[in-house]
Write a protein that holds these residues in place. Structure first.
Motif, mmCIF file in Angstrom:
data_model
loop_
_atom_site.group_PDB
_atom_site.id
_atom_site.type_symbol
_atom_site.label_atom_id
_atom_site.label_comp_id
_atom_site.label_asym_id
_atom_site.label_seq_id
_atom_site.Cartn_x
_atom_site.Cartn_y
_atom_site.Cartn_z
ATOM 1 N N VAL A 35 10.463 -1.644 5.371
ATOM 2 C CA VAL A 35 9.400 -0.664 5.140
ATOM 3 C C VAL A 35 9.814 0.693 5.700
ATOM 4 N N ILE A 36 10.410 0.700 6.874
ATOM 5 C CA ILE A 36 10.865 1.952 7.493
ATOM 6 C C ILE A 36 11.957 2.591 6.642
ATOM 7 N N ARG A 37 12.873 1.788 6.155
ATOM 8 C CA ARG A 37 13.949 2.330 5.314
ATOM 9 C C ARG A 37 13.377 2.916 4.018
ATOM 10 N N PHE A 38 12.438 2.224 3.386
ATOM 11 C CA PHE A 38 11.797 2.756 2.171
ATOM 12 C C PHE A 38 11.135 4.094 2.499
ATOM 13 N N THR A 39 10.411 4.142 3.595
ATOM 14 C CA THR A 39 9.734 5.364 4.005
ATOM 15 C C THR A 39 10.744 6.483 4.237
ATOM 16 N N THR A 40 11.841 6.146 4.894
ATOM 17 C CA THR A 40 12.879 7.136 5.182
ATOM 18 C C THR A 40 13.507 7.674 3.902
ATOM 19 N N GLN A 41 13.898 6.770 3.019
ATOM 20 C CA GLN A 41 14.638 7.163 1.825
ATOM 21 C C GLN A 41 13.766 7.791 0.738
ATOM 22 N N ILE A 42 12.537 7.354 0.604
ATOM 23 C CA ILE A 42 11.708 7.785 -0.515
ATOM 24 C C ILE A 42 10.640 8.807 -0.113
ATOM 25 N N LEU A 43 10.041 8.650 1.043
ATOM 26 C CA LEU A 43 8.884 9.484 1.388
ATOM 27 C C LEU A 43 9.168 10.611 2.369
ATOM 28 N N THR A 44 10.244 10.513 3.129
ATOM 29 C CA THR A 44 10.521 11.513 4.156
ATOM 30 C C THR A 44 11.309 12.681 3.562
ATOM 31 N N GLN A 45 10.767 13.879 3.724
ATOM 32 C CA GLN A 45 11.436 15.087 3.266
ATOM 33 C C GLN A 45 12.453 15.530 4.321
ATOM 34 N N ASP A 46 13.313 16.460 3.965
ATOM 35 C CA ASP A 46 14.378 16.919 4.866
ATOM 36 C C ASP A 46 13.875 17.389 6.227
ATOM 37 N N HIS A 47 12.730 18.026 6.255
ATOM 38 C CA HIS A 47 12.219 18.620 7.494
ATOM 39 C C HIS A 47 11.301 17.684 8.285
ATOM 40 N N GLU A 48 11.085 16.458 7.792
ATOM 41 C CA GLU A 48 10.143 15.550 8.439
ATOM 42 C C GLU A 48 10.849 14.451 9.222
ATOM 43 N N GLU A 49 10.173 13.959 10.224
ATOM 44 C CA GLU A 49 10.625 12.797 10.981
ATOM 45 C C GLU A 49 9.938 11.562 10.423
ATOM 46 N N VAL A 50 10.622 10.429 10.419
ATOM 47 C CA VAL A 50 10.046 9.180 9.921
ATOM 48 C C VAL A 50 8.785 8.830 10.707
ATOM 49 N N ALA A 51 8.816 9.033 12.008
ATOM 50 C CA ALA A 51 7.648 8.719 12.841
ATOM 51 C C ALA A 51 6.425 9.516 12.381
ATOM 52 N N ASP A 52 6.629 10.768 11.985
ATOM 53 C CA ASP A 52 5.508 11.589 11.511
ATOM 54 C C ASP A 52 4.964 11.067 10.185
ATOM 55 N N VAL A 53 5.861 10.652 9.296
ATOM 56 C CA VAL A 53 5.429 10.113 8.005
ATOM 57 C C VAL A 53 4.678 8.804 8.220
ATOM 58 N N LEU A 54 5.188 7.946 9.118
ATOM 59 C CA LEU A 54 4.476 6.701 9.429
ATOM 60 C C LEU A 54 3.088 6.995 9.993
ATOM 61 N N GLN A 55 2.982 8.019 10.827
ATOM 62 C CA GLN A 55 1.673 8.400 11.387
ATOM 63 C C GLN A 55 0.731 8.856 10.284
ATOM 64 N N HIS A 79 0.811 -1.216 0.000
ATOM 65 C CA HIS A 79 0.000 0.000 0.000
ATOM 66 C C HIS A 79 0.847 1.269 0.000
ATOM 67 N N ILE A 80 2.077 1.175 0.439
ATOM 68 C CA ILE A 80 2.977 2.330 0.427
ATOM 69 C C ILE A 80 3.732 2.408 -0.900
ATOM 70 N N VAL A 81 4.269 1.281 -1.343
ATOM 71 C CA VAL A 81 5.157 1.267 -2.508
ATOM 72 C C VAL A 81 4.410 1.502 -3.816
ATOM 73 N N ILE A 82 3.296 0.833 -4.024
ATOM 74 C CA ILE A 82 2.600 0.936 -5.307
ATOM 75 C C ILE A 82 2.171 2.375 -5.615
ATOM 76 N N PRO A 83 1.498 3.086 -4.717
ATOM 77 C CA PRO A 83 1.138 4.463 -5.061
ATOM 78 C C PRO A 83 2.365 5.367 -5.266
ATOM 79 N N THR A 84 3.451 5.043 -4.593
ATOM 80 C CA THR A 84 4.663 5.850 -4.694
ATOM 81 C C THR A 84 5.389 5.625 -6.011
#
Length: 157
Positions: A109-129, A55-60
């Protein structure tokens, strides 16, 4: 394999979303005690994590719809194929490791989120939320409570 990946995503159940994201956030936070409890409560956790990854990877990584004005380029196709390879690798890992794959899948999944979805000003925990809120909203929309059911207030970790 591409045929399976490009099929429309079916929403997860609200319970599955809560379980998977609680586990992901506990792993991301380094809370091994909470992670162990979430894992013990949900024996299907590795499969749920693969579903979350899907659900994270396909839309991305998906190619633009034909209705959109964007024209796919070589990079678009490469990103899509990388998404397919990533999900295929997670599935293979799960098939080989079974229930023991949960932590590794969560870290991927966390690494994908960190590397692909997290912007410079964001925390991974916030993106996961944020991802959790989107998935939970989709799950509630797809699995409404029966008529006459009492409202349930849910909290996430």
């Amino acid at each position: 394999m591409s045929e399976t990946i490009t099929m429309p995503l079916t929403p997860m159940t609200p319970h599955a979303v809560m379980s998977a994201f609680n586990y992901l956030r506990s792993i991301e936070a380094g809370d091994t005690e909470a992670a162990a409890e979430f894992l013990a409560d949900e024996p299907r956790m590795p499969a749920l994590l693969i579903e979350v990854a899907h659900h994270i990877v396909i839309p991305t990584t998906n190619l633009p719809d034909r209705d959109e004005k964007a024209v796919p380029c070589d990079s678009s196709f490469a990103l899509f194929e990388l998404g397919i390879c990533f999900l295929g690798t997670l599935r293979s890992w799960h098939e080989q490791a079974g229930a023991d794959a949960a932590e590794g899948l969560a870290l991927a999944v966390i690494r994908f989120t960190t590397q692909i979805l997290t912007q410079d000003h964001e925390e991974v925990a916030d993106v996961l939320q944020q991802l959790n809120a989107i998935a939970f909203g989709q799950a509630l929309a797809a699995h409404p409570a029966p008529a006459g059911a009492h409202p349930v207030h849910t909290t996430t970790m």
